[in-house]
Design an enzyme around this catalytic site. Structure first.
Site, PDB file in Angstrom:
ATOM      1  CG  ASP A 228      -0.670  67.875 -40.942  1.00 14.96           C
ATOM      2  OD1 ASP A 228       0.102  68.736 -41.423  1.00 14.96           O
ATOM      3  OD2 ASP A 228      -0.438  67.307 -39.856  1.00 14.96           O
TER       4      ASP A 228
HETATM    5  C1  BGC Z   1       2.488  69.186 -39.189  1.00 17.45           C
HETATM    6  C2  BGC Z   1       1.541  70.355 -38.997  1.00 17.45           C
HETATM    7  C3  BGC Z   1       2.161  71.600 -39.595  1.00 17.45           C
HETATM    8  C4  BGC Z   1       2.471  71.344 -41.055  1.00 17.45           C
HETATM    9  C5  BGC Z   1       3.111  72.521 -41.749  1.00 17.45           C
HETATM   10  C6  BGC Z   1       2.912  69.037 -40.633  1.00 17.45           C
HETATM   11  O1  BGC Z   1       3.899  68.068 -40.766  1.00 17.45           O
HETATM   12  O2  BGC Z   1       1.883  67.997 -38.728  1.00 17.45           O
HETATM   13  O3  BGC Z   1       1.292  70.559 -37.632  1.00 17.45           O
HETATM   14  O4  BGC Z   1       1.311  72.694 -39.434  1.00 17.45           O
HETATM   15  O5  BGC Z   1       3.371  70.249 -41.149  1.00 17.45           O
HETATM   16  O6  BGC Z   1       4.386  72.734 -41.273  1.00 17.45           O
END
Ligand code: BGC
Length: 815
Positions: A228
């Protein structure tokens, strides 16, 4: 290419790479892309959110994306075929935007109805989540685009999500939270998984041994494990584990330290090599590695790569109809025949400020948004339709939108970007809605050089009078009207995380007197370092008090034959980065519904929410329709359902607790831990919770009888459940029949949902719903993942909802 030679060729490429190249490959190049190494024929991979559409690398109305109903609505269809088609659309959107890897679906569960991101996950139930997500992933990947099952694992709430430790016992982990991930790998063959921010039983997601032991070891996952965003916090710990790709580039911990760590042998090169191979394999699958045949030949796609605009709109309307749930329909208040009604009151904020999706990284910018008010005007051409706000529940003022004009005279705003020495780096014209930057700037502007952003627009003479102007963002903000500085201050993030600040930034509001001549509004904004930029210039007309708004609603309701009340959540809840603290829609919303319902017995409430809310007035209104976050065509879908042109197809994929006072798992860690002490008693399986509406509940426009249930346990281990049902109503109808199972050996445990089937029948017609449950699913649900040997008996019941089931039939596994 035959498998072993394919793998051998990947190894050949690996051998051609320098250590520096290998590290750069797994460390991310930009916020959304990986490194290109042209020498070996590897192009950069483009990644993009998210679950209800594909935003692409830019967050702007200039690059719009089809906006689907939110994933909870998709699960509410109980229809994997529709989920597959939704996946195909997401896949084709990804291709259109040159995206190789879609960062979705989110297959975490609605463990607590208060979790802020429930709207982008499917359900409280692992099997329904798996069924929907498997079909969705098959659809996405049928377009040659990778899907990503996220967030592995135990990321079921937002509070302190970067640090919270989810404490989950082995049985609960496997039978509930891991089940959808397992089916993603073993049934859908998903090509990517995202490792989570939180810890699981003491180890942070990107370093969890579960990645190695369960995901790769037991399930045989050979794709990409993407961290993530900023979830890789260490070099050695995560360098040695199975996380393949640290994102976002280029400032990842690996970019800073992995090269040296490998040189010093603190991280074995073999561990880095494994990561590179997984990345190369995924690149080959999506057609980003020269000389390798992609997994899906782009010339033989199952559905045409680019559907027409009309096809997309019609599908999205249908999806929103199928995902909407009729919770209550007293005395057949719905449908409302268009020819039989002359005066319709449309009341409530969500009739105009409808939320097409929830907030945060799942946001997509649609090409247009059909509001319920517009949909109703189209659907009821013969009726007089009047609208009033009723209650102003939004804390953030509406974006200025087309009320202002850019210097060119076009409705919208001008945005300019300045370096710290005042050099103008570039500019663009925008439509006056939120501007979001920081994960990419327009026209090749180097984001690292952007120090100040200026937004300006002109309010014409027609805006003369008392008005409200606001600005919202995180950073140093100066708001000016003409030459007058209205405010100059630093607006801070507060307790939400940076993504939360993106959806719901701090705001400053000013009441101003606009002269009868055009006036320029300017915002000078210095974003806080390392935050994402979301800047909103808000604008509103003369303000009315809450009492005035309510009185207007009451008057309009009394005038009308039917009062339609549109209420729901706002940016301040149901967004990524924070959880809700209450199920209540708020006192202003509840007062509005009560007032309208008192003034007009034909009050229909339409709920624009992505998760359960308390409905204290539910027995006092004629009907309640849950539209979820219905995507860009939501207004049309809602109007068609209200008029009866279409039957609402959805059933609840989650249970709706009566109030905050009933026992529900909370989302806040205690001493850093979220203990999943309820085990598998999630949602409808939690006997301690009182629900207004339970899992599977949902009405259609017909009525149904349930006759007999027959169950067969096949020799191959599959279950077949046949339920004969009859349409006892006056119109053709669609019904969802669901099956539940419990194991007499685990006899204190409430039944689990195991599958469903949909039927359609004409008035007076009987039909049979046949539900087939594969053996592996039974095995997973009951925790016998390595075989069925221990499960000798099952008790099966079937019906129209978790609370409306036949008496259980106990069957013995065939010898
Ligand atoms: C989220 C993810 C997301 C990523 C990119 C993170 O803060 O938890 O689900 O894909 O950001 O935007």
């Amino acid at each position: 290419m035959e498998h072993s030679s394919y793998e051998a060729e990947l190894l050949d490429i690996l051998k051609q790479l320098t250590l520096e190249e290998k590290v750069s490959l797994v460390s991310g190049a930009t916020f959304w892309s990986t490194t290109e190494i042209e020498r070996v024929g590897l192009r950069s991979l483009m990644l993009s959110d998210g679950p209800a559409g594909v935003r692409g690398p830019t967050w702007s109305e200039k690059h719009p994306s089809a906006s689907l109903p939110n994933p909870t609505a998709l699960a509410a269809t109980f229809n994997p075929e529709l989920a597959k088609r939704a996946g195909q659309l997401i896949g084709s959107e990804a291709r259109r935007k040159n995206v190789d890897i879609v960062l979705g679906p989110t297959v975490n569960l609605h463990r607590s109805p208060l979790a802020g991101r429930n709207f982008e996950a499917f359900s409280e139930d692992p099997v329904l989540t798996a069924e929907t997500a498997v079909a969705l992933v098959q659809g996405i990947q049928s377009q040659g685009v990778a899907a990503t099952a996220k967030h592995f694992i135990g990321n079921d709430a937002e509070t302190d999500r970067f640090t919270a430790n989810s404490v989950i016992d082995e049985h609960t982990l496997r039978t509930v939270y891991a089940l959808p991930f397992e089916e993603m790998v073993t049934e859908a063959g998903v090509w990517a998984v995202m490792s989570s921010y939180n810890s699981i039983n003491g180890t942070t997601g990107t370093e969890s041994p579960l990645l190695r032991d369960m995901l790769r070891g037991e399930w045989g996952f050979d794709g990409l494990i993407i961290s993530d965003w900023d979830a890789v916090r260490s070099v050695e710990g995560s360098g040695k584990t199975e996380t393949t790709l640290a994102m976002p580039g280029p400032k990842t911990a690996w970019n800073k330290g992995l090269l040296q760590a490998v040189k010093d042998n603190r991280v074995p090169e073999a561990d880095l090599d494994k990561k590179v191979i997984h990345l190369l394999r995924t690149a080959a699958r999506v057609g980003a590695l020269r000389g390798f045949t992609p997994a899906v030949d782009p010339n033989t796609l199952e559905v045409p790569p680019q559907p027409t605009d009309a096809e997309v709109r019609s599908f999205l309307t249908d999806l929103a109809i199928q995902g909407s749930v009729l919770l209550r329909n007293q005395d057949e208040a719905l449908p409302i025949q268009p020819e039989s009604v002359k005066r319709i009151a449309v009341i409530g904020p969500a009739a105009e400020r409808v939320r097409s999706g929830g907030g945060g990284s799942a946001t997509v910018v649609p090409p247009h948004l059909i509001t319920p008010l517009e949909g109703i005007r189209t659907q009821f051409p013969q009726a007089e339709i009047r609208y009033t706000l009723g209650a102003d529940t939004h804390e953030l003022l509406k974006p200025i939108g087309s009320a202002g004009r850019a210097a060119s005279g076009t409705p919208g705003v001008d945005v300019q970007f300045f370096a710290s020495d005042g050099t103008l780096l570039g500019s663009e014209e925008r439509d006056g809605n939120d501007v979001v930057y920081g994960m990419g700037y327009p026209n090749g502007i180097d984001g690292d050089r952007v120090h100040r952003i200026r937004l300006s627009t002109t309010l014409g003479a027609e805006h003369h009078g008392t008005r409200r102007i606001s600005v919202a963002g995180v950073g140093r903000i100066t708001l000016s009207l003409g030459n007058q500085v209205l405010s100059e201050e630093h607006l801070a993030l507060g307790s939400v995380d940076p993504i939360g600040g993106l959806s719901f930034p701090p705001q400053r509001v000013h009441d101003v007197e606009l002269a009868a001549s055009p006036q320029v509004v300017t915002v000078d904004f210095i974003p806080d370092p390392d935050t994402l930029v979301n800047l909103r210039l808000g604008y509103a007309g003369p303000q009315r008090t809450a009492a005035q708004l309510l009185a207007e609603a009451e008057e309009l309701a009394a005038w009308a034959e039917v009062a339609l009340v549109f209420v729901g959540s706002t940016e301040a809840d149901e967004s990524e980065g924070f959880d809700r603290t209450t199920l209540s829609l708020g006192s202003a919303t509840n007062a509005l519904v009560e007032t309208v319902a008192t003034a007009n017995p034909q009050t229909v409430v339409v709920l624009n929410v992505g998760s359960p809310v308390a409905l204290p007035w539910r027995e006092r209104v004629a009907a309640i329709l849950l539209s979820h976050f219905p995507g860009q065509e939501g207004g049309t879908a809602i109007a068609r359902v209200l008029s009866g042109e279409a039957e609402p197809g959805g059933r609840l994929p989650n249970s709706w607790p009566e109030s905050d006072n009933t026992k529900i798992p909370l989302t806040s860690p205690i001493n850093g831990e979220v203990v999943y002490s309820e085990g598998s008693s999630v949602g409808y399986r939690n006997a301690n919770t009182r629900f207004s509406y339970g899992f599977g509940h949902g009405l259609g426009y017909s009525s149904w009888s349930r006759e007999s249930v027959r169950v067969q346990w096949q020799h191959n281990g599959a279950l077949t459940i046949s339920v004969s049902v009859g349409n006892t109503g006056k119109r053709i109808g669609q019904q969802t029949v669901m099956a539940f199972a419990s194991s007499p050996e685990q006899n204190d445990s409430p039944p689990f949902y195991i599958g469903s089937a949909q039927v359609t029948a004409g008035p007076g017609e009987a039909t049979t719903a046949t539900i087939t449950v594969p053996p592996a699913r039974i095995s997973r649900v009951f925790g016998y993942s390595r075989g069925l040997t221990d499960l000798k008996e099952l008790s099966i019941s079937a019906g129209f909802a978790s609370s409306d089931r036949s008496a259980p039939i106990t069957i013995t596994r065939p010898a």
